[in-house]
Design an enzyme around this catalytic site. Structure first.
Site, PDB file in Angstrom:
ATOM      1  N   SER A 130       0.786  -1.231   0.000  1.00 40.87           N
ATOM      2  CA  SER A 130       0.000   0.000   0.000  1.00 40.87           C
ATOM      3  C   SER A 130       0.816   1.277   0.000  1.00 40.87           C
ATOM      4  O   SER A 130       0.323   2.320  -0.422  1.00 40.87           O
ATOM      5  CB  SER A 130      -0.950   0.005   1.207  1.00 40.87           C
ATOM      6  OG  SER A 130      -0.216  -0.049   2.414  1.00 40.87           O
TER       7      SER A 130
ATOM      8  N   HIS B 187      -5.839  -3.907  -1.912  1.00 40.04           N
ATOM      9  CA  HIS B 187      -5.581  -2.805  -2.847  1.00 40.04           C
ATOM     10  C   HIS B 187      -5.560  -3.283  -4.295  1.00 40.04           C
ATOM     11  O   HIS B 187      -4.892  -2.678  -5.135  1.00 40.04           O
ATOM     12  CB  HIS B 187      -4.256  -2.116  -2.498  1.00 40.04           C
ATOM     13  CG  HIS B 187      -4.330  -1.237  -1.296  1.00 40.04           C
ATOM     14  ND1 HIS B 187      -4.801   0.059  -1.342  1.00 40.04           N
ATOM     15  CD2 HIS B 187      -4.007  -1.473  -0.003  1.00 40.04           C
ATOM     16  CE1 HIS B 187      -4.740   0.599  -0.131  1.00 40.04           C
ATOM     17  NE2 HIS B 187      -4.276  -0.321   0.696  1.00 40.04           N
TER      18      HIS B 187
ATOM     19  N   LYS C  92     -12.605  -0.480   0.133  1.00 40.74           N
ATOM     20  CA  LYS C  92     -11.775   0.272  -0.816  1.00 40.74           C
ATOM     21  C   LYS C  92     -12.487   0.316  -2.168  1.00 40.74           C
ATOM     22  O   LYS C  92     -13.486   0.998  -2.307  1.00 40.74           O
ATOM     23  CB  LYS C  92     -10.373  -0.339  -0.874  1.00 40.74           C
ATOM     24  CG  LYS C  92      -9.584  -0.133   0.431  1.00 40.74           C
ATOM     25  CD  LYS C  92      -8.186  -0.674   0.354  1.00 40.74           C
ATOM     26  CE  LYS C  92      -7.345  -0.278   1.561  1.00 40.74           C
ATOM     27  NZ  LYS C  92      -7.855  -0.730   2.855  1.00 40.74           N
TER      28      LYS C  92
END
Length: 397
Positions: free
Chosen positions: A186, A214, A245
């Site tokens: 990240s 991610h 996310k």
């Protein structure tokens, strides 16, 4: 009692501030989007948001909002229970089935967050007879989850396959071995070499676990994450991830894995057994998100175009950006105080970003982590680049 502690706590807070590591919270008065309004903690007014995990721009998508509103009427607000007592609805099972199919896994179990998902895996699957081999730059939730386990702990240097092989050789006496890595790291935007990791796992009879928080939703030809990107969807044993996310940006996490692993987690995983069920409104909205992700590549293509434009323009402007094509685009500054000041100057110019420094990243590698979104327009991206150039000039002048 606290009166005896107050001074020590205040001193610690002062030390954090003096080191330039204090993290103020800016208050946003609008829904999460490409542009938000800051009401406190910075220059008030509308700013472009380049620091959210809202990769596909779905946090305020009208179809997602409509699904959430409908779910409130149909399923209610919350379950007031854990799953095994009276906290499981049809919508939870449907989401687990959809995630399993989307990720190419046999079963899925929902958690209140991916932090909890990672906190519930290692203790359940591994004991003192086993070994876990973890990438040195894995997320804090993986590190904390491993600490809860009695398994032997080994680390390998970030994405270093030779070091990983050495750790596998050194742990051949273990009953079970689990290699665990972030799919995308990240702070750097670097992608783990999953095909080579799976090759080593096959050679040394180890399992593979990937936290793909991610990546899921936008990495890979169909957004199925780094296992799809590397062609190893059938070779990864455990995938953890988040609904907070790219998949809508709310909250909630999951473990998608082999059927027997999920079954054991339902019986023994403490964060699952002792935490309230995921709110049904989030489960229902996440189903709509999966509909949107599966039916079209448009959002992924827009995100990729915005990412390429920003990385190209910033490089041309003389900024150092870590290489890659992920929408995490770290702008390297080096000095922590400079990174913090640059972020302040950018906010004054209507661009909301955050400076990251030690201990989040190594000493001397402070950066501004820019995150692109499909919700950004071409003009938004170009305005952000211009703001960086202007803010740098003030910082250096």
């Amino acid at each position: 009692m606290f009166d005896n502690v107050r001074a020590d706590v205040a001193t610690t807070l002062d030390e954090i501030r003096e080191a330039g590591l204090f993290k103020p919270e800016r208050v946003i008065g609008t829904p999460q989007s490409a542009a938000v309004t800051v009401t406190a903690g910075g220059r008030p007014g509308e700013v472009l948001n380049f620091c959210a995990n809202n990769y596909l721009g779905l946090a305020d998508h009208p179809e997602v909002l409509a699904a959430a509103k409908d779910a409130l009427d149909r399923w209610g607000y919350g379950m007031a229970s854990v799953r095994f007592i009276c906290g499981t609805q049809d919508v939870h099972k449907e989401l687990e089935d959809r995630l399993s199919a989307f990720l190419g896994q046999e079963d899925t179990i929902l958690y209140s967050s991916c932090f909890d998902a990672n906190g519930g895996v290692f203790e359940t699957l591994l004991d003192e007879r086993d070994a876990v081999i973890s990438d040195a730059l894995n997320h804090a939730s993986i590190i904390d989850g491993i600490r809860l386990s009695k398994a032997r702990r080994h680390r390998y240097a970030n994405r270093d396959l030779a070091d990983l092989e050495k750790q596998l050789q050194d742990t051949q006496d273990a009953r079970r071995r689990l290699i665990v890595t972030d799919g995308v790291f990240s702070m750097d935007g670097y992608v783990a070499p999953l095909r080579e990791i799976c090759d080593l796992a096959d050679r040394y009879d180890a399992m593979v676990m990937v936290d793909d928080s991610h990546a899921v939703g936008f990495v890979g030809a169909n957004g199925r994450g780094t296992p799809e990107l590397h062609g190893v969807m059938d070779r990864v044993d455990i995938i953890t991830g988040t609904l907070g996310k790219a998949l809508g940006g709310a909250s909630g996490g999951y473990v998608a894995a082999r059927r027997e692993i999920v079954a054991l987690l339902r019986q023994r995983s403490r964060p699952y057994l002792f935490s309230n069920s995921l709110a049904p409104v989030i489960a229902a909205a996440s189903l709509k998100v999966l509909d949107l992700v599966e039916k079209s590549n448009e959002l992924r293509e827009r995100l990729a175009a915005n990412t390429a434009l920003f990385r190209t323009k910033m490089t041309e402007a003389g900024f150092e950006i870590l290489p890659g094509d992920h929408p995490i685009a770290p702008v390297m500054i080096g000095d922590a105080a400079k990174a913090g000041r640059l972020a302040e100057l950018l906010l004054e110019r209507g661009v909301y970003v955050i400076g990251f420094s030690y201990p989040v990243v190594p000493h001397g590698q402070a950066r501004i982590r820019v995150q692109l979104s499909a919700a950004h327009s071409t003009e938004d991206v170009e305005r952000a680049v211009a703001a960086f150039v202007d803010a740098r000039a003030e910082l250096e002048g």
